[in-house]
Motif scaffolding. Structure first.
Motif, PDB file in Angstrom:
ATOM      1  N   ASN A 185      13.976  13.788 -15.327  1.00 28.84           N
ATOM      2  CA  ASN A 185      13.231  14.425 -16.413  1.00 28.84           C
ATOM      3  C   ASN A 185      12.220  13.461 -17.031  1.00 28.84           C
ATOM      4  O   ASN A 185      11.076  13.832 -17.328  1.00 28.84           O
TER       5      ASN A 185
ATOM      6  N   PHE B 127       9.323  12.934 -14.653  1.00 31.36           N
ATOM      7  CA  PHE B 127       8.428  14.094 -14.694  1.00 31.36           C
ATOM      8  C   PHE B 127       7.462  13.983 -15.870  1.00 31.36           C
ATOM      9  O   PHE B 127       6.247  14.159 -15.725  1.00 31.36           O
ATOM     10  N   GLU B 128       8.011  13.666 -17.039  1.00 27.95           N
ATOM     11  CA  GLU B 128       7.182  13.568 -18.244  1.00 27.95           C
ATOM     12  C   GLU B 128       6.201  12.405 -18.154  1.00 27.95           C
ATOM     13  O   GLU B 128       5.008  12.559 -18.471  1.00 27.95           O
TER      14      GLU B 128
END
Length: 271
Positions: free
Chosen positions: A196, A199-200
């Motif tokens: 996550n 991804f950011e």
């Protein structure tokens, strides 16, 4: 019995009226095409985007013999949307054309009005943005970033968002600060603890790259398309060189293919 519109439909010089009538016939509930009748704005929108890219592709390749057809395909998308809108009583194709004409006349008072044409390109750009700001205000789009279409390619939308913010002073003063931010985002990506976070941080990195392109006055979409073309061309050289030996890329290895890549690169630079 021959439909009264058949003469227009089959007239090779029928122009826009012919195209509009063809679209109307395709959407006729009784005699139209089943596929066309099933479509709506949402299902046609992806085709509209695709056709716009095919126009850009023909221009980039300087395929002028193809451009006429690609522009026709894109025009047909506008006709398709306008026909569906007319069926709902929303607007017609003529109203679409009139709206665009009104907008162009209003945005070019130095051509169609009484303003002087004796302006720099920069002043005309500022005037254009002022007029667009008034248009957004009329639509109750009061935020600086209001009206930047969600459906734009993400890289292009990033540039447009940054341009809007820059107009009110929210911008790095030079490319040096952008480069520093780029290094910072690279470090954060390396240190991402999970998927996550990666991804950011990867999204943040792309956003800064778009900002760097803007500061360098580079169209990032065009630059990436050019890089894609270069990759395709050089990988094609690898495939060709291996094919001459009766082999395919999967029969080779990274070191050999990398050497062939370098050979293709050197050959291009020599030209």
């Amino acid at each position: 019995m021959r439909d009264s519109s058949d003469d227009l439909v089959h007239d090779p010089k029928g122009g826009m009226p012919r195209l509009i009538e063809i679209m109307r016939r395709l959407r006729d509930p009784q005699t139209g095409c089943p596929w066309d009748l099933e479509q709506d704005f949402g299902t046609i929108a992806p085709y509209t985007i695709e056709e716009a890219y095919e126009v850009a592709d023909a221009i980039e390749r300087k395929a002028w013999d193809e451009l006429k057809g690609e522009l026709g395909d894109l025009l047909f998308q506008s006709v398709f949307h306008a026909q569906m809108a007319a069926e709902r009583g929303l607007f017609t194709f003529d109203e679409v054309a009139d709206t665009m004409s009104d907008k162009m006349v209003a945005r070019h008072p130095h051509v169609f009005g009484d303003q002087s044409r004796n302006k720099s390109a920069e002043q005309q750009t500022r005037d254009w943005e002022a007029i667009k700001a008034e248009e957004r205000a009329a639509k109750a789009e009061t935020g600086v970033l209001d009206g930047v279409a969600l459906g734009l390619p993400a890289l292009l939308r990033a540039v447009k968002l940054q341009n809007r913010a820059a107009r009110v002073g929210f911008d790095w003063p030079s490319t040096d600060e952008v480069m520093d931010k780029l290094a910072e985002e690279m470090d954060e990506l390396r240190q991402s603890p999970d998927a996550n976070a990666r991804f950011e941080e990867f999204g943040d990195l792309l956003f800064v790259m778009a900002n760097l392109a803007r500061h360098l006055k580079i169209d990032p979409e065009a630059a990436l398309r050019a890089a894609n073309s270069k990759f395709t061309r050089r990988f094609g050289h690898i495939e060709q060189a291996l094919a001459e030996q009766g082999r395919r890329p999967e029969d080779s290895n990274l070191a050999e293919m990398d050497a062939l890549w370098d050979a293709a690169k050197a050959k291009e630079k020599a030209k």
